[in-house]
Design a protein around this motif. Structure first.
Motif, PDB file in Angstrom:
ATOM      1  N   MET A  59      37.906  32.347  27.044  1.00  0.00           N
ATOM      2  CA  MET A  59      38.279  31.967  28.400  1.00  0.00           C
ATOM      3  C   MET A  59      37.696  30.590  28.705  1.00  0.00           C
ATOM      4  O   MET A  59      36.662  30.212  28.147  1.00  0.00           O
ATOM      5  CB  MET A  59      37.790  33.015  29.400  1.00  0.00           C
ATOM      6  N   PRO A  60      38.363  29.791  29.549  1.00  0.00           N
ATOM      7  CA  PRO A  60      37.925  28.406  29.746  1.00  0.00           C
ATOM      8  C   PRO A  60      36.453  28.297  30.134  1.00  0.00           C
ATOM      9  O   PRO A  60      35.931  29.119  30.888  1.00  0.00           O
ATOM     10  CB  PRO A  60      38.829  27.915  30.891  1.00  0.00           C
ATOM     11  N   LEU A  61      35.809  27.257  29.608  1.00  0.00           N
ATOM     12  CA  LEU A  61      34.467  26.941  30.080  1.00  0.00           C
ATOM     13  C   LEU A  61      34.538  26.485  31.530  1.00  0.00           C
ATOM     14  O   LEU A  61      33.719  26.869  32.364  1.00  0.00           O
ATOM     15  CB  LEU A  61      33.854  25.832  29.227  1.00  0.00           C
ATOM     16  N   TYR A  62      35.563  25.665  31.818  1.00  0.00           N
ATOM     17  CA  TYR A  62      35.812  25.134  33.157  1.00  0.00           C
ATOM     18  C   TYR A  62      37.085  24.313  33.091  1.00  0.00           C
ATOM     19  O   TYR A  62      37.667  24.114  32.003  1.00  0.00           O
ATOM     20  CB  TYR A  62      34.642  24.262  33.644  1.00  0.00           C
ATOM     21  N   LEU A  63      37.551  23.838  34.229  1.00  0.00           N
ATOM     22  CA  LEU A  63      38.639  22.873  34.291  1.00  0.00           C
ATOM     23  C   LEU A  63      38.012  21.495  34.474  1.00  0.00           C
ATOM     24  O   LEU A  63      37.120  21.314  35.309  1.00  0.00           O
ATOM     25  CB  LEU A  63      39.589  23.187  35.449  1.00  0.00           C
ATOM     26  N   TRP A  64      38.475  20.537  33.691  1.00  0.00           N
ATOM     27  CA  TRP A  64      37.869  19.200  33.747  1.00  0.00           C
ATOM     28  C   TRP A  64      38.025  18.615  35.157  1.00  0.00           C
ATOM     29  O   TRP A  64      39.098  18.636  35.731  1.00  0.00           O
ATOM     30  CB  TRP A  64      38.536  18.280  32.731  1.00  0.00           C
ATOM     31  N   GLY A  65      36.914  18.119  35.690  1.00  0.00           N
ATOM     32  CA  GLY A  65      36.932  17.503  37.009  1.00  0.00           C
ATOM     33  C   GLY A  65      36.838  18.480  38.165  1.00  0.00           C
ATOM     34  O   GLY A  65      36.787  18.063  39.329  1.00  0.00           O
ATOM     35  N   ASP A  66      36.804  19.760  37.883  1.00  0.00           N
ATOM     36  CA  ASP A  66      36.734  20.803  38.917  1.00  0.00           C
ATOM     37  C   ASP A  66      35.261  21.071  39.211  1.00  0.00           C
ATOM     38  O   ASP A  66      34.683  22.057  38.740  1.00  0.00           O
ATOM     39  CB  ASP A  66      37.460  22.050  38.395  1.00  0.00           C
ATOM     40  N   GLN A  67      34.643  20.186  39.999  1.00  0.00           N
ATOM     41  CA  GLN A  67      33.190  20.146  40.115  1.00  0.00           C
ATOM     42  C   GLN A  67      32.578  21.449  40.611  1.00  0.00           C
ATOM     43  O   GLN A  67      31.553  21.900  40.106  1.00  0.00           O
ATOM     44  CB  GLN A  67      32.777  18.995  41.053  1.00  0.00           C
ATOM     45  N   ASP A  68      33.214  22.080  41.597  1.00  0.00           N
ATOM     46  CA  ASP A  68      32.633  23.309  42.153  1.00  0.00           C
ATOM     47  C   ASP A  68      33.298  24.575  41.627  1.00  0.00           C
ATOM     48  O   ASP A  68      32.972  25.683  42.059  1.00  0.00           O
ATOM     49  CB  ASP A  68      32.700  23.287  43.677  1.00  0.00           C
ATOM     50  N   GLY A  69      34.233  24.419  40.691  1.00  0.00           N
ATOM     51  CA  GLY A  69      34.892  25.583  40.106  1.00  0.00           C
ATOM     52  C   GLY A  69      35.944  26.220  40.979  1.00  0.00           C
ATOM     53  O   GLY A  69      36.494  27.271  40.633  1.00  0.00           O
ATOM     54  N   ALA A  70      36.255  25.587  42.118  1.00  0.00           N
ATOM     55  CA  ALA A  70      37.189  26.214  43.057  1.00  0.00           C
ATOM     56  C   ALA A  70      38.592  26.346  42.471  1.00  0.00           C
ATOM     57  O   ALA A  70      39.270  27.373  42.660  1.00  0.00           O
ATOM     58  CB  ALA A  70      37.235  25.405  44.357  1.00  0.00           C
ATOM     59  N   ARG A  71      39.039  25.327  41.741  1.00  0.00           N
ATOM     60  CA  ARG A  71      40.391  25.380  41.174  1.00  0.00           C
ATOM     61  C   ARG A  71      40.484  26.441  40.076  1.00  0.00           C
ATOM     62  O   ARG A  71      41.492  27.141  39.958  1.00  0.00           O
ATOM     63  CB  ARG A  71      40.785  24.004  40.624  1.00  0.00           C
ATOM     64  N   TYR A  72      39.440  26.557  39.296  1.00  0.00           N
ATOM     65  CA  TYR A  72      39.386  27.573  38.243  1.00  0.00           C
ATOM     66  C   TYR A  72      39.456  28.974  38.853  1.00  0.00           C
ATOM     67  O   TYR A  72      40.259  29.820  38.441  1.00  0.00           O
ATOM     68  CB  TYR A  72      38.102  27.372  37.438  1.00  0.00           C
ATOM     69  N   ARG A  73      38.626  29.222  39.868  1.00  0.00           N
ATOM     70  CA  ARG A  73      38.615  30.546  40.493  1.00  0.00           C
ATOM     71  C   ARG A  73      39.952  30.875  41.133  1.00  0.00           C
ATOM     72  O   ARG A  73      40.471  31.986  40.996  1.00  0.00           O
ATOM     73  CB  ARG A  73      37.491  30.633  41.529  1.00  0.00           C
ATOM     74  N   SER A  74      40.544  29.901  41.825  1.00  0.00           N
ATOM     75  CA  SER A  74      41.810  30.169  42.510  1.00  0.00           C
ATOM     76  C   SER A  74      42.948  30.380  41.520  1.00  0.00           C
ATOM     77  O   SER A  74      43.930  31.055  41.831  1.00  0.00           O
ATOM     78  CB  SER A  74      42.153  29.025  43.466  1.00  0.00           C
ATOM     79  N   SER A  75      42.826  29.828  40.320  1.00  0.00           N
ATOM     80  CA  SER A  75      43.882  29.962  39.323  1.00  0.00           C
ATOM     81  C   SER A  75      43.934  31.361  38.713  1.00  0.00           C
ATOM     82  O   SER A  75      45.019  31.851  38.384  1.00  0.00           O
ATOM     83  CB  SER A  75      43.682  28.936  38.202  1.00  0.00           C
ATOM     84  N   TYR A  76      42.766  32.015  38.555  1.00  0.00           N
ATOM     85  CA  TYR A  76      42.731  33.263  37.789  1.00  0.00           C
ATOM     86  C   TYR A  76      41.973  34.416  38.446  1.00  0.00           C
ATOM     87  O   TYR A  76      42.164  35.563  38.048  1.00  0.00           O
ATOM     88  CB  TYR A  76      42.100  33.010  36.412  1.00  0.00           C
ATOM     89  N   PHE A  77      41.108  34.134  39.414  1.00  0.00           N
ATOM     90  CA  PHE A  77      40.175  35.172  39.865  1.00  0.00           C
ATOM     91  C   PHE A  77      40.230  35.486  41.361  1.00  0.00           C
ATOM     92  O   PHE A  77      39.388  36.234  41.847  1.00  0.00           O
ATOM     93  CB  PHE A  77      38.743  34.768  39.492  1.00  0.00           C
ATOM     94  N   ASP A  78      41.187  34.952  42.088  1.00  0.00           N
ATOM     95  CA  ASP A  78      41.179  35.106  43.537  1.00  0.00           C
ATOM     96  C   ASP A  78      42.028  36.260  44.061  1.00  0.00           C
ATOM     97  O   ASP A  78      42.017  36.534  45.255  1.00  0.00           O
ATOM     98  CB  ASP A  78      41.658  33.804  44.213  1.00  0.00           C
ATOM     99  N   MET A  79      42.783  36.933  43.215  1.00  0.00           N
ATOM    100  CA  MET A  79      43.715  37.943  43.727  1.00  0.00           C
ATOM    101  C   MET A  79      43.012  39.251  44.092  1.00  0.00           C
ATOM    102  O   MET A  79      43.403  39.922  45.053  1.00  0.00           O
ATOM    103  CB  MET A  79      44.813  38.219  42.713  1.00  0.00           C
ATOM    104  N   TYR A  80      41.978  39.620  43.331  1.00  0.00           N
ATOM    105  CA  TYR A  80      41.316  40.900  43.546  1.00  0.00           C
ATOM    106  C   TYR A  80      39.862  40.679  43.939  1.00  0.00           C
ATOM    107  O   TYR A  80      39.251  39.683  43.556  1.00  0.00           O
ATOM    108  CB  TYR A  80      41.394  41.749  42.269  1.00  0.00           C
ATOM    109  N   PRO A  81      39.277  41.606  44.715  1.00  0.00           N
ATOM    110  CA  PRO A  81      37.894  41.410  45.183  1.00  0.00           C
ATOM    111  C   PRO A  81      36.895  41.462  44.038  1.00  0.00           C
ATOM    112  O   PRO A  81      37.076  42.211  43.062  1.00  0.00           O
ATOM    113  CB  PRO A  81      37.685  42.572  46.162  1.00  0.00           C
ATOM    114  N   PRO A  82      35.822  40.691  44.124  1.00  0.00           N
ATOM    115  CA  PRO A  82      34.792  40.716  43.074  1.00  0.00           C
ATOM    116  C   PRO A  82      34.250  42.126  42.864  1.00  0.00           C
ATOM    117  O   PRO A  82      34.024  42.875  43.819  1.00  0.00           O
ATOM    118  CB  PRO A  82      33.717  39.769  43.626  1.00  0.00           C
ATOM    119  N   GLY A  83      34.063  42.466  41.609  1.00  0.00           N
ATOM    120  CA  GLY A  83      33.524  43.773  41.258  1.00  0.00           C
ATOM    121  C   GLY A  83      34.568  44.843  41.059  1.00  0.00           C
ATOM    122  O   GLY A  83      34.324  45.836  40.363  1.00  0.00           O
ATOM    123  N   HIS A  84      35.757  44.672  41.654  1.00  0.00           N
ATOM    124  CA  HIS A  84      36.791  45.705  41.555  1.00  0.00           C
ATOM    125  C   HIS A  84      37.300  45.812  40.116  1.00  0.00           C
ATOM    126  O   HIS A  84      37.801  44.843  39.545  1.00  0.00           O
ATOM    127  CB  HIS A  84      37.954  45.376  42.499  1.00  0.00           C
TER     128      HIS A  84
END
Length: 695
Positions: free
Chosen positions: A489-514
């Motif tokens: 899985m990606p280390l990060y997206l280049w230039g995505d300093q706070d990781g917001a774009r990475y999280r919104s791309s793959y991890f934002d649909m379901y609540p954390p821990g679910h």
């Protein structure tokens, strides 16, 4: 397994791995499902077994396997040091002693080359030393504009060997598309080709290289590969041949650097359909583990110099702009001879020739033949007879990906190989993505084959289908999620300093821990959310899997949801239909309106009889509910550079959004076709204004 005189008995690689688990770990599994469940619940034990089975090496020990099970942000093998290029080059002596080549290549003009393992090692070392002399340090980016030729593989390994970060674009991409990618990563070195031959024509790319160099001020050094004209030159560009010609004691003694497990290896890109492509960063260690596990255990591709898989020749047709180029390169990691083709697999527009790749494979003794699903479909529609393409009996496996493989296409291919005397041909249909440079679903040589299905979920991939309530379901279509981390899985997206774009791309649909507890159940929110891939998936009770298309391009007809791939399978089975695109314009409570766009064979008209056959095919294969409201003949279906149908942008366009907001022309393979859809959208909007809201 029935064999030909030239094909070894070849015990399946996954069987060898299970025997190793039994003998070395005392682990026995009664079924693949049991093995898969162990691999996705006992993550430390499974991934340590992959490290040990493939004898990965590090001068320093790792303190843990999965030090932190978070998504995103999993920490794998802290303390370990690896290098992708070192793993590939460790096979030089043994592979060469057995007489096996490293890379065999051919292009449209018939230029044939074989690169030995020692010569691969020498050229990688020479180029690595050249790059170091230009000031390339670990972490610096090396960008390439190269076709599918041995030099691209050499440059990637040379870059990786000194800790540089590799990134490549295919020469069929225009200036703007390339700059959308390379500007984001600010490369220090640019490697380019003067031109390519494709579809029977030479395409000069020197003007593109000049534009790229001018628009990338970060570039401090440029290397030119002459593919069209050996005399060609560009001011300020160094010559590739001279850079790789070095052959001295320093070259002979060169060794790739040991790098941290998660040191960046390469940057690949999302399609960039509506905005700037995502620059996705993968690491050395993660790619080593996942590539070896996928290619060897699931794709059943062995080392060319091991007795069990002696003479293995691995071919997966790809351009350098598709992640399957990275998959082809990974053959070198286990000492496998890679067979590559540079050119159009279907011949030219004037002289279509879908037998070209098959003759190439027959001539070079390919044992594993992979391509996009559309390639096999085109071969079937062209009426190709493989018996006319040479002796293909050494091929024991067919790989397919890029889109779902229709059952009738798989049945066609199986029948073709049966006629060749290979009734045991194995289809290795896989589904994954550029995002994690791997596969979630794929093949298993010992499991039964069902046309239209993939055989299993991959080892280590905790893939599930989730319903609208976020519950795992079987024999139902749901969202494809991966509930546990995978090393690639990606280390990060280049230039995505706070990781917001990475999280919104793959991890934002379901609540954390679910759903994050290994083996099932919820876990602490600190573990993060599951990976949502964006595909509709059905997992059968027998473990077989079907992908039903992208979940953001779903058809919702009268409460029934359907992936687009099932409609394509029904419609494109008709001999008159070459390609198709369907979108559902149900939106914000509007009633569904389902237009179908079809590309027809030359000389075929969309008359009432053909409309009836198309509707009948959908009605029979699916349901009367999914019969399109209208059918339109079009010249082309809009596709991305990687060949994906652009359903969502066309849907947004037809819902009234402006073209420039919904699609990036530079990310398209055929942007010229958009004018028709834009005019169609405008005409439809005008009719709606005249008559009120459309049905």
């Amino acid at each position: 397994m029935e064999t030909t005189p030239d094909t070894p008995a070849f015990i399946p690689q996954i069987r060898l791995y299970q025997d190793w688990l039994r003998d070395r770990r005392g682990l026995r599994f009664d079924s693949y499902d049991a093995l898969w469940r162990w691999s996705t619940t006992e993550l430390d034990a499974f991934w340590q077994s992959i490290w040990d089975y493939f004898d990965l090496q590090s001068p320093t020990p790792h303190s843990a396997v999965l030090a932190s099970n978070r998504m995103p942000g999993a920490q794998w093998f802290p303390g370990a040091q690896v290098n992708y290029a070192r793993q590939a080059l460790r096979h030089v002596a043994a592979a060469h002693a057995s007489g096996q080549p490293a890379i065999i290549s051919r292009n449209e003009k018939g230029r044939h080359r074989e690169l030995s393992w020692p010569e691969l090692q020498r050229q990688v070392a020479a180029l690595a030393l050249h790059l170091q002399a230009q000031g390339v340090q670990p972490g610096d980016r090396v960008a390439a504009y190269l076709p599918n030729v041995p030099e691209a593989m050499i440059a990637c390994l040379a870059t990786a060997s000194i800790g540089g970060v590799w990134s490549i674009c295919a020469p069929d991409m225009g200036t703007h598309a390339v700059l959308d990618r390379f500007r984001q990563i600010r490369p220090k070195v640019l490697i380019g080709v003067d031109g390519v031959t494709y579809g029977g024509r030479d395409h000069d790319r020197r003007s593109v290289l000049t534009e790229l160099r001018a628009a990338l001020p970060s570039v401090q050094h440029a290397l030119l590969l002459s593919d069209l004209d050996a005399r060609a030159a560009l001011a300020g560009w160094a010559d590739w041949r001279r850079a790789c010609a070095r052959d001295d004691a320093q070259t002979a003694g060169f060794e790739p650097l040991w790098l941290p497990f998660d040191h960046p290896l390469w940057i690949v890109y999302s399609s960039g359909t509506t905005g700037l492509p995502k620059p996705i960063v993968h690491g050395h260690g993660g790619m080593l583990l996942v590539a070896l596990s996928l290619k060897v255990l699931h794709n059943d591709i062995g080392s060319s110099y091991e007795p069990n898989s002696w003479g293995e020749r691995y071919h997966w047709y790809s351009s350098t702009g598709w992640v399957m180029w990275n998959a082809q390169l990974s053959g070198l990691l286990s000492g496998t001879s890679c067979v590559i083709y540079d050119g159009n697999p279907g011949g030219s527009k004037e002289r279509p020739d879908w037998g070209l790749l098959w003759r190439f494979a027959a001539d070079l003794g390919v044992t594993f033949f992979g391509a996009g699903a559309a390639f096999f479909g085109n071969c079937m529609k062209a009426g190709l007879q493989l018996k006319d393409c040479g002796d293909l009996r050494r091929i024991r496996a067919l790989g397919s990906t890029g889109s779902p493989l229709p059952p009738e296409v798989q049945e066609w291919g199986t029948a073709q190989f049966r006629a060749l005397g290979r009734p045991d041909i194995w289809w290795n249909n896989i589904s994954g993505g550029t995002d994690f440079c791997g596969s979630f679903i794929g093949g298993h040589r010992e499991m039964r084959q069902v046309p239209g299905q993939m055989q299993c979920r991959m080892l280590g991939a905790a893939v599930q289908a989730w319903n609208a309530q976020g519950q795992s379901v079987v024999d139902e279509v749901g969202e494809l999620v991966c509930a546990q981390p995978i090393p690639s899985m990606p280390l990060y997206l280049w230039g995505d300093q706070d990781g917001a774009r990475y999280r919104s791309s793959y991890f934002d649909m379901y609540p954390p821990g679910h759903g994050r507890q290994p083996g099932g159940g919820n876990a602490d929110a600190a573990m993060g959310a599951v990976w949502r891939h964006g595909d509709w998936l059905k997992i059968g009770a027998d473990g077989g899997c079907i992908i039903y298309g992208r979940s953001d391009a779903t058809i919702n007809r009268h409460g029934l949801r359907m992936g687009t791939s099932e409609i394509y399978s029904a419609v494109e089975a008709l001999p008159e239909v070459l390609d198709s695109l369907v979108v559902d314009l149900e939106y914000l409570g509007r009633e569904s309106y389902l237009p179908l766009f079809v590309v027809l064979r030359p000389g075929v008209a969309l008359d009432a009889a053909l409309r009836a056959r198309i509707n009948g095919a959908v009605r029979t294969a699916l349901s009367p509910r999914f019969v399109p409201d209208d059918i339109f003949a079009v010249a082309e279906v809009p596709r991305t550079l990687s060949g994906k149908k652009q359903e969502l942008p066309i849907k947004k366009l037809l819902l009234g959004q402006p073209l420039e907001k919904v699609v990036n022309r530079d990310a398209m393979a055929n942007p010229g076709c958009l004018a028709w859809y834009q005019a169609f959208a405008a005409e439809r909007a005008g009719k709606q204004q005249d008559t009120g809201p459309a049905a």
